[in-house]
Enzyme design. Structure first.
Site, PDB file in Angstrom:
ATOM      1  N   LYS A   1      77.784   7.337  15.081  1.00 44.97           N
ATOM      2  CA  LYS A   1      76.567   6.893  14.399  1.00 44.97           C
ATOM      3  C   LYS A   1      76.227   5.439  14.723  1.00 44.97           C
ATOM      4  O   LYS A   1      75.057   5.043  14.737  1.00 44.97           O
ATOM      5  CB  LYS A   1      76.731   7.073  12.880  1.00 44.97           C
ATOM      6  CG  LYS A   1      75.481   6.770  12.067  1.00 44.97           C
ATOM      7  CD  LYS A   1      74.358   7.724  12.418  1.00 44.97           C
ATOM      8  CE  LYS A   1      73.127   7.462  11.560  1.00 44.97           C
ATOM      9  NZ  LYS A   1      72.000   8.328  11.937  1.00 44.97           N
TER      10      LYS A   1
ATOM     11  N   SER B   1      56.373   5.444  37.303  1.00 42.55           N
ATOM     12  CA  SER B   1      57.158   6.066  36.245  1.00 42.55           C
ATOM     13  C   SER B   1      56.294   6.960  35.353  1.00 42.55           C
ATOM     14  O   SER B   1      55.756   7.954  35.810  1.00 42.55           O
ATOM     15  CB  SER B   1      57.861   4.967  35.445  1.00 42.55           C
ATOM     16  OG  SER B   1      59.022   5.464  34.838  1.00 42.55           O
TER      17      SER B   1
END
Length: 345
Positions: A215, A162
């Site tokens: 949010k 990765s």
């Protein structure tokens, strides 16, 4: 009665201990301010040019109590031309016990400025980490190559997956141990845990007051909407496009081929070699020999002198507050805030 009294004594002792630590931190902070002021006065009296970034950071009492002290290598003691073995080990993040972003960025910058340095051999042993730090290190290595004209090579130890592979994409050639696991080309953008059903069952009401309908997304007290799922997927997709484009450029492969390989799986060294993700399989000492062989192709390289390798590895210096992890976290970050805490390769 006895256990109650004992509990009160322990509580008082803990509170007193924390109060002393906070008082000590305040005293050391003032000392640090006075020291900085004196240092500025001394600098203003001197007319000498600004010195080169120091090779190390001075360890002080305040850092010993509340933070680790990371030391850069002492470049001045290396008097001969050398190839730097730069260790990228552990989880790639802002700071940790095996990897420190500030240290690695400063080390690359100092290597760039050091005329004795001939190039970098990355020694990668990492499962990956955050997108920001992986990309920042990759870009720093690309700038190093651009501004110095020196090569970068990479060697994979037991694991180079990765973000570890992402950083190694800055290398001109990649070598790996025969037992290496690598690849894992993919992205984690975050996770969603919906605990509303459990909270309803046990009678707990949790509500977050926000402005903006997304949010509060990814918070445990609100189910994930389809719109929010698309938002998070778009973030992962953008990071994935960036990752695969970098691999395609580094390995001189069509982007379609890279995406066939980049489904998040890991590869053995032999599989990685077969698929063009690395350039060779060998022990570390042989990788050094390969680097020296590549250097001999440079007309400016003095092949009559054996190539010297110098190790640059981050060393975490433990501190007093490591013994009290929870208190240290409270002192450093007394406010608990919800945030997207990872975007990871």
């Amino acid at each position: 009665m006895k256990s109650s009294k004992k509990g009160r004594i322990i509580a008082i002792a803990v509170v007193a201990f924390m109060a002393v630590l906070l008082l000590v931190s305040g005293i050391f902070a003032e000392i640090e301010k006075v020291s900085s002021a004196n240092s500025l006065e001394e600098k203003s009296e001197k007319t000498a040019p600004k010195p080169k970034k120091p090779a190390g950071k001075q360890k002080d009492i305040f850092k010993f109590v509340f933070g680790n002290s990371e030391k850069l290598p002492d470049f001045d003691i290396i008097e001969h031309p050398y190839f730097a073995v730069l260790h990228v080990e552990g989880v790639i993040s802002k700071e940790g016990e095996t990897y420190n972003q500030e240290w690695i960025m400063d080390t690359i910058e100092n290597l760039e400025d050091d005329e004795k340095n001939l190039g970098i051999l990355l020694y990668v042993d990492s499962p990956g980490g955050t997108v920001y730090e992986s990309d920042e290190t990759y870009l720093a290595l690309m700038d190093y190559k651009k501004f110095t004209g020196r090569p970068v090579f990479a060697y994979f130890a037991s694991l180079a997956a990765s973000g570890g592979y992402y950083i190694a994409s800055a290398a001109d050639k990649i070598y790996a141990n025969r037992n290496t696991l690598t690849g894992s080309i993919g992205v984690i953008a975050g996770e969603s845990m919906d605990a509303t059903g459990l909270l309803d069952k046990i009678g707990i009401k949790s509500r977050t007051f926000t402005a903006g309908r997304n949010k509060n997304m990814l918070n445990y007290n609100q189910p994930l909407t389809e719109e929010q799922a698309q938002i998070m997927q778009s973030i992962a997709d953008d990071a994935y496009e960036q990752f695969t484009s970098i691999v395609a450029e580094a390995r001189h492969m069509p982007i379609e081929r890279v995406k066939e390989l980049a489904d998040g799986r890991i590869y053995t060294a032999s599989q990685a070699l077969k698929n063009g993700l690395i350039d060779g399989i060998c022990p570390f000492d042989e990788a050094k020999d390969n680097v020296e062989y590549e250097m001999m192709k440079d007309e400016d390289y003095d092949s009559s002198v054996p190539l010297e390798f110098e190790d640059f590895s981050y060393k975490y210096e433990s501190n007093f507050m490591d013994l009290f992890g929870s208190i240290r976290s409270f002192v450093k970050n007394p406010k608990a805030e919800f945030k997207l805490n990872y975007l990871a390769y």
